[in-house]
Motif scaffolding. Sequence first.
Motif, PDB file in Angstrom:
ATOM      1  N   ARG A   1       1.617  -1.047   8.617  1.00  0.00           N
ATOM      2  CA  ARG A   1       0.985  -1.893   9.849  1.00  0.00           C
ATOM      3  C   ARG A   1       0.993  -1.104  10.893  1.00  0.00           C
ATOM      4  N   PHE A   2      -0.267  -0.885  11.783  1.00  0.00           N
ATOM      5  CA  PHE A   2      -0.388   0.193  12.632  1.00  0.00           C
ATOM      6  C   PHE A   2      -1.015  -0.952  13.750  1.00  0.00           C
ATOM      7  N   SER A   3      -1.232  -0.439  14.898  1.00  0.00           N
ATOM      8  CA  SER A   3      -1.810  -1.366  15.946  1.00  0.00           C
ATOM      9  C   SER A   3      -3.357  -1.538  15.825  1.00  0.00           C
ATOM     10  N   ASP A   4      -3.915  -1.018  14.874  1.00  0.00           N
ATOM     11  CA  ASP A   4      -5.314  -1.073  14.653  1.00  0.00           C
ATOM     12  C   ASP A   4      -5.703  -1.586  13.256  1.00  0.00           C
ATOM     13  N   MET A   5      -4.907  -0.995  12.407  1.00  0.00           N
ATOM     14  CA  MET A   5      -5.214  -1.659  10.972  1.00  0.00           C
ATOM     15  C   MET A   5      -3.864  -1.770  10.205  1.00  0.00           C
ATOM     16  N   PHE A   6      -4.191  -2.165   8.874  1.00  0.00           N
ATOM     17  CA  PHE A   6      -3.041  -2.243   7.928  1.00  0.00           C
ATOM     18  C   PHE A   6      -3.239  -0.793   7.006  1.00  0.00           C
ATOM     19  N   TYR A   7      -2.094  -0.300   6.611  1.00  0.00           N
ATOM     20  CA  TYR A   7      -2.465   0.905   5.704  1.00  0.00           C
ATOM     21  C   TYR A   7      -3.422   0.922   4.559  1.00  0.00           C
ATOM     22  N   THR A   8      -3.654  -0.384   4.073  1.00  0.00           N
ATOM     23  CA  THR A   8      -4.637  -0.491   2.880  1.00  0.00           C
ATOM     24  C   THR A   8      -5.998  -0.253   3.400  1.00  0.00           C
ATOM     25  N   GLU A   9      -6.235  -0.524   4.936  1.00  0.00           N
ATOM     26  CA  GLU A   9      -7.550  -0.242   5.356  1.00  0.00           C
ATOM     27  C   GLU A   9      -7.609   1.369   5.391  1.00  0.00           C
ATOM     28  N   LEU A  10      -6.568   1.809   5.909  1.00  0.00           N
ATOM     29  CA  LEU A  10      -6.601   3.332   6.004  1.00  0.00           C
ATOM     30  C   LEU A  10      -6.418   4.089   5.025  1.00  0.00           C
TER      31      LEU A  10
ATOM     32  N   ASP B   1      -7.955   3.125   1.940  1.00  0.00           N
ATOM     33  CA  ASP B   1      -9.358   3.212   1.518  1.00  0.00           C
ATOM     34  C   ASP B   1     -10.260   4.157   2.408  1.00  0.00           C
ATOM     35  N   CYS B   2      -9.903   4.561   3.417  1.00  0.00           N
ATOM     36  CA  CYS B   2     -10.956   5.618   4.139  1.00  0.00           C
ATOM     37  C   CYS B   2     -10.256   7.069   3.954  1.00  0.00           C
ATOM     38  N   LEU B   3      -9.071   7.188   3.267  1.00  0.00           N
ATOM     39  CA  LEU B   3      -8.678   8.583   3.362  1.00  0.00           C
ATOM     40  C   LEU B   3      -9.547   9.289   1.975  1.00  0.00           C
ATOM     41  N   PRO B   4      -9.811  10.618   2.237  1.00  0.00           N
ATOM     42  CA  PRO B   4     -10.424  11.412   1.067  1.00  0.00           C
ATOM     43  C   PRO B   4      -9.548  11.577   0.014  1.00  0.00           C
ATOM     44  N   LYS B   5      -9.841  11.705  -1.131  1.00  0.00           N
ATOM     45  CA  LYS B   5      -8.996  11.959  -2.371  1.00  0.00           C
ATOM     46  C   LYS B   5      -8.103  13.229  -2.247  1.00  0.00           C
ATOM     47  N   GLU B   6      -8.347  13.970  -1.429  1.00  0.00           N
ATOM     48  CA  GLU B   6      -7.463  15.305  -1.018  1.00  0.00           C
ATOM     49  C   GLU B   6      -6.108  14.725  -0.343  1.00  0.00           C
ATOM     50  N   PHE B   7      -6.186  13.297   0.048  1.00  0.00           N
ATOM     51  CA  PHE B   7      -4.869  13.066   0.970  1.00  0.00           C
ATOM     52  C   PHE B   7      -4.175  12.137   0.195  1.00  0.00           C
ATOM     53  N   GLU B   8      -2.739  12.101   0.297  1.00  0.00           N
ATOM     54  CA  GLU B   8      -1.809  11.075  -0.468  1.00  0.00           C
ATOM     55  C   GLU B   8      -1.364  10.517   0.612  1.00  0.00           C
ATOM     56  N   MET B   9      -0.443   9.184   0.381  1.00  0.00           N
ATOM     57  CA  MET B   9      -0.027   8.335   1.267  1.00  0.00           C
ATOM     58  C   MET B   9       1.525   8.260   1.081  1.00  0.00           C
ATOM     59  N   LEU B  10       2.422   8.038   1.922  1.00  0.00           N
ATOM     60  CA  LEU B  10       3.863   7.750   1.374  1.00  0.00           C
ATOM     61  C   LEU B  10       3.999   6.531   2.481  1.00  0.00           C
ATOM     62  N   LEU B  11       4.333   5.321   1.742  1.00  0.00           N
ATOM     63  CA  LEU B  11       4.560   4.097   2.465  1.00  0.00           C
ATOM     64  C   LEU B  11       5.907   3.897   2.698  1.00  0.00           C
TER      65      LEU B  11
END
Length: 176
Positions: free
Chosen positions: A55-64, A66-76
């Motif tokens: 969770r961030f001040s403006d969105m949840f990680y799921t929203e972020l 969904d906006c990430l290009p496929k060239e980016f990975e996420m470590l939660l």
Amino acid sequence: MSSIIVVFPKIENGKQMKEILLQHGFEVEVVCSNGSMVLQEIQRLDYGIVVGSYRFSDMFYTELLDCLPKEFEMLLIGSKQMLDQYGRQGVMSLTQPFKVKELVDTLHMMEMVQEKKIQKKKRSEKDKKVIEQAKQVLMERNHLSEEEAHRYLQKTSMDSGTNMAETAQMIVLLMQ
């Protein structure tokens, strides 16, 4: 080496994470406190890994995510309870508290996967030509659509343990 963007709602937590990563040889581009900042930063990068909380001040990680290009990975990163409640399948995650070695090993693994993706995209013109040639042969001789011919090449290359260009070269040679 992947560019890493660190994002935590508390900037101090982000800076601590950055220090850990720098000490272990990772390249940290920026520390952000919200998802909007991350989205601005990825505009200037070709690929990378976003490391952060759920969770961030403006969105949840799921929203972020969904906006990430496929060239980016996420470590939660989060507590077991949070990951159980908010975790999303297909997203790499680490349960807090974690050992630094776990973090480092996970990021190295993510970088290796990302490197493979990037290498696949960088096919030479010669390889691209032979793949197209093999698809044409399969389409003409076996009455496949382009998509079916491409899938056949992919599956055959995976089954035989060769890359797609090598598989395509074999098909072209066998069919001539």
